[in-house]
Scaffold this active site. Sequence first.
Site, short mmCIF file in Angstrom:
data_model
loop_
_atom_site.label_atom_id
_atom_site.label_comp_id
_atom_site.label_asym_id
_atom_site.label_seq_id
_atom_site.Cartn_x
_atom_site.Cartn_y
_atom_site.Cartn_z
N SER A 192 -8.02 33.75 24.11
CA SER A 192 -8.37 33.57 22.71
C SER A 192 -7.17 33.07 21.93
O SER A 192 -6.03 33.23 22.34
CB SER A 192 -8.84 34.89 22.11
OG SER A 192 -7.73 35.78 22.07
N LYS A 193 -7.49 32.48 20.80
CA LYS A 193 -6.49 31.92 19.91
C LYS A 193 -5.47 32.97 19.49
O LYS A 193 -4.31 32.65 19.25
CB LYS A 193 -7.21 31.43 18.66
CG LYS A 193 -7.06 29.97 18.37
CD LYS A 193 -7.70 29.71 17.03
CE LYS A 193 -7.89 28.23 16.82
NZ LYS A 193 -8.77 27.94 15.73
#
Length: 476
Positions: free
Chosen positions: A244-245
């Site tokens: 994930s970011k």
Amino acid sequence: MMIRTRFAPSPTGFLHVGGLRTALYSYLVAKQNGGKFILRIEDTDRKRFVEGSIENVIQSLKWAGIEIDEGPYIQSERLEIYKKYADELLTNGHAYHCFCIAERLEDLRNYQQKNKLPTGYDGCCRELDQEEVKKRIEAGEAHVLRLKMPKEGKTTFIDLIHGEVSFKNELIDDQVLMKTDGFPTYHLAVVIDDHFMEISHVIRGEEWLSSTPKHLQLYKYFNWEAPQMAHLPLLLNPDKSKLSKRQGDVAVEDYIKKGYLPQAMINFVAFLGWNPGVEQEIYSLNELVKEFKIGKINKSGAVFNLEKLDWYNQQYLKNLKNDELVDVCLPWLVKAGLATGNEDKQWLASALELEKERITTLAELSEALKFVFVSPEYDGGILVWKKSSLDEVKKILPRLAEFVDTISIQDWNKEKLQSIVGEWIVKNEFSNGSVLWPLRVALSGQENSPGPFEIAGVLGKDESVKRIKSAIERLS
Ligand code: GLU
């Protein structure tokens, strides 16, 4: 059979590193079989469309060296085809109109969740009377088209990575195929496009594995042969959560901006979930084309390990030939306002040599190499070596400056300088450190830097002497 693969991103933003891996594997499978690699833009979900994303995907693939043989095909430009085949399904009784509004579906979902039932459409409109359907459509009632999924039996298929996979049909939703806005859903469009684009291998993320039975049912209804399927393992953060970011960059363009080399990125991404089973870790794109085997992809998630990417980048930087090194680095130096682009290429290569093994990414290059282009500013205190003293440096540096000035231009290269200055140190009974430390700091302005003779060779005689003199001034 012609091998044809496709990469089919939705234009919802930048190209994700996971997308780059999907594209790469699809490309490799096509190329190792003399086949074609196709780009298709799946933009049927208009709400999620992000301006500029198609260009971003194309540019990122180009940067990575992944050449597109066909496309991009754009799904929103193919609506008539989807409509035609949706109608065919309807006519043959394989799909039905559904009038259930969003509110009802939400209530249904809440009810199912509360009662711990499998969630999904309950088939409310599946057996509606045809007359009624006609009337409601004529009255302008909003409706979608749903797939009539068989309620008994199983759908079983061989996934090239997961092996035999089987789903009970009763647990599979009557998927919406056409939406109220007249656009197909992904599920209808993907099947029709993969068929007409003659895709032989569908390679995509694992999140689509559970949709595959719906797709296979569509192939059956249309009487088409389904392509081979391969569902790639998830990419994970080092803590094994889904990539994930929040835990780092996930956009390919972020890595481009940070100065990773495309070869390093490709090599790194290729190894996310695949390895050739031998010790060799460095593979060019061409070697990957030869060695990649889809059957060797792991089922389990692949950790996105940035340290490994850094390692790859260092390896590739180190191994660049001089002219490649200059081509790759010069734009960064020009952007930083250090170089003009008119410098002698050989000289530039020798300057880059100084730092190429000391940096991890090209974004670090200009900071690291600034001292070559701009006389460094530093505090004179760092000229004193830890085993020496201010007095000693004050004594040595002026004599060194004087001596260095007598060295001829012909001898001004790393090797010669090393032996000439070395002899001078011995003759004067200085210790190496008490001379080489301040010399190096004088030339670089840094406590940590490449060696003094390498730097002197790059700076040339005039500039080197000038810097030693400037160091002497800093001591008073
Ligand atoms: N458009 C889908 C995505 O963005 C592609 C899935 C597929 O390759 O079938 O992930």
